[in-house]
Every structure is written in structure tokens, then in C-alpha cells.
Design a protein around this motif. Structure first.
Motif, PDB file in Angstrom:
ATOM      1  N   HIS A   1      -5.912   6.276  -7.128  1.00  0.00           N
ATOM      2  CA  HIS A   1      -6.947   6.270  -6.089  1.00  0.00           C
ATOM      3  C   HIS A   1      -8.120   5.350  -6.422  1.00  0.00           C
ATOM      4  O   HIS A   1      -9.249   5.589  -6.003  1.00  0.00           O
TER       5      HIS A   1
ATOM      6  N   VAL B   1      -1.148   5.013   3.887  1.00  0.00           N
ATOM      7  CA  VAL B   1      -2.402   4.271   4.074  1.00  0.00           C
ATOM      8  C   VAL B   1      -2.212   3.172   5.117  1.00  0.00           C
ATOM      9  O   VAL B   1      -1.344   2.313   4.965  1.00  0.00           O
TER      10      VAL B   1
ATOM     11  N   SER C   1       0.848  -1.209   0.000  1.00  0.00           N
ATOM     12  CA  SER C   1       0.000   0.000   0.000  1.00  0.00           C
ATOM     13  C   SER C   1       0.877   1.250   0.000  1.00  0.00           C
ATOM     14  O   SER C   1       2.077   1.180   0.289  1.00  0.00           O
TER      15      SER C   1
ATOM     16  N   PRO D   1      -3.559   2.142  -6.781  1.00  0.00           N
ATOM     17  CA  PRO D   1      -3.564   3.064  -5.636  1.00  0.00           C
ATOM     18  C   PRO D   1      -3.106   4.473  -6.011  1.00  0.00           C
ATOM     19  O   PRO D   1      -3.592   5.453  -5.437  1.00  0.00           O
TER      20      PRO D   1
ATOM     21  N   ASP E   1      -7.074   1.050  -2.200  1.00  0.00           N
ATOM     22  CA  ASP E   1      -6.269   1.426  -1.033  1.00  0.00           C
ATOM     23  C   ASP E   1      -4.956   0.659  -1.008  1.00  0.00           C
ATOM     24  O   ASP E   1      -3.972   1.106  -0.421  1.00  0.00           O
TER      25      ASP E   1
END
Ligand code: PRP
Length: 206
Positions: free
Chosen positions: A147, A101, A97, A144, A150
Motif C-alpha cells: 500500500h 484499483v 495495478s 502496491p 496505487d
């Protein structure tokens, strides 16, 4: 004749290296042009295919054996035998990630992007964690960044792609490497040939 499916791409070069070390004349592979089936040493019919297709061909018995990554085997979970860990193509299945996050402290259902939805579902089920899974076909690291998700579940080899895209591994799921797989019926009908091929690869792989 032993019919063999090899995975194109990342595993291809290392598989050919191993065959050469085992004394198989691989020259016909150099100038194969658009030909899809190549015979080596008058006893091996070789086809090159995408990993998923290698497993499908082995499952249906249209080839006897295949070389394919454990990642695709775990994802497809088909009734074929895995008889040898070839020791190359080593990498890991990981959850990664962006640095900012905290996947396990989100106040919403996490979204995970991956080429491996089944592996991802099983992993998060084992954690009793509810996630939404989005299937992506390649360069999953983009999800990610854009967006869309996550985090991602993907294979990590050197870690370079993650690093260059601001992601880091937060959980390791499994170790991956290339495996020799066999169709169950072929293993009965061509036992001697398959064992000889497997032994050939084992002896040259150590
Ligand atoms: C794989 C994987 C990562 C990358 C990891 O992709 O999906 O993107 O390799 O390798 P690294 O840790 O050495 O950087 P691949 O190159 O097979 O292409 P794809 O993303 O288009 O499937």
C-alpha cells in the motif's frame, strides 16, 4: 582495439551467445575470475557493467560501444547514438495495478512506484495526469502490495511476476529490447571498426 561495455544480468547470456555466433572466441569469459576487462579475439576489450553504467561509460567515451536495454536508454536519455536493435531482451514498459484499483478514477492524486521515474513522469505528463512518483530500486511489485503506491511502472517480460502478485497491466507504454549504442566521437574515430562490429552482430542476428 574496440572497447565494449556489456550489461550484466538478464542481457549477458544472450549477448555472449550472439558474439559466439558471430565467430568471437568467448572462452576467456568463462574463467575470468575477478578480472574486470577481458580481451577477445585480440581486438575487443570487454567490460561487464550495470545498465546505467554502460550508458555512462559510452557517454564519456571510455568505451566505444555498449549493449544495453532500451528501458535504461529511455530513462537516462543521454547524448549517445543507438545504432542497432539487437532483437533480444524483448519486453514492454507498462503501467500495472492491483485488480481492484481503477487508477484513472481515484479521488486523490495517484502514487506510482517505479525504478524509472523519468519515463513515468513523461508518460503521465503526456496524459495530463498529475501523479506522485516514488523511486524503488527493485521488486517494484511490492509497493502496491504494501500500500505504498496505487500502481507501478515497470518492465514486463513474461508477466509472471505481475500475475503471482495480483497485478495486471492496464497500459502499455513502449516496447523494449537490447540496443547497440555508440559514443558519437568514437563513431567518427573508429568508424570502420564500429561498422564492422555492428555488421557482424546484424548478420548473425537474423
Ligand atoms: C524485472 C521487472 C519485473 C520482472 C518482470 O525485474 O522489474 O520485476 O523482471 O519479469 P516477468 O514479466 O518475466 O515476470 P528483475 O528480475 O530484473 O529484478 P528487479 O525487480 O530486482 O530489478
Amino acid at each position: 582495439m574496440l572497447n565494449i561495455a556489456l550489461t550484466k544480468g538478464r542481457l549477458e547470456e544472450k549477448t555472449i551467445e550472439l558474439l559466439k555466433k558471430a565467430g568471437v572466441n568467448c572462452d576467456p569469459l568463462l574463467n575470468k575470475g575477478r578480472k574486470l576487462i577481458i580481451t577477445l579475439n585480440d581486438k575487443y576489450n570487454i567490460v561487464f557493467a550495470k545498465a546505467n553504467d554502460v550508458i555512462t561509460y559510452v557517454e564519456y567515451g571510455v568505451v566505444d560501444v555498449g549493449v544495453v536495454g532500451k528501458d535504461t536508454l529511455l530513462e537516462m536519455n543521454r547524448p549517445i547514438y543507438e545504432i542497432l536493435d539487437l532483437g533480444f531482451g524483448k519486453c514492454t514498459f507498462a503501467v500495472a495495478s492491483p485488480l481492484n484499483v481503477d487508477l484513472f478514477a481515484l479521488n486523490k492524486t495517484a502514487t506510482i512506484a517505479t525504478k524509472y521515474p523519468n519515463v513515468t513522469r513523461e508518460y503521465f505528463e503526456s496524459l495530463n495526469m498529475d501523479v506522485d512518483i516514488v523511486k524503488i530500486e527493485g521488486s517494484v511489485e511490492l509497493a502496491p502490495i504494501l500500500h505504498l503506491s496505487d500502481a507501478i511502472v515497470d518492465i514486463v517480460e513474461t508477466g509472471k511476476t505481475l500475475k503471482e502478485n495480483g497485478l495486471s497491466v492496464i497500459r502499455t507504454i513502449a516496447n523494449i529490447s537490447a540496443r547497440l549504442v555508440v559514443n558519437p566521437a568514437s563513431l567518427k574515430l573508429k568508424k570502420t571498426e564500429i561498422e564492422a562490429f555492428s555488421n557482424l552482430l546484424t548478420s548473425k542476428n537474423n
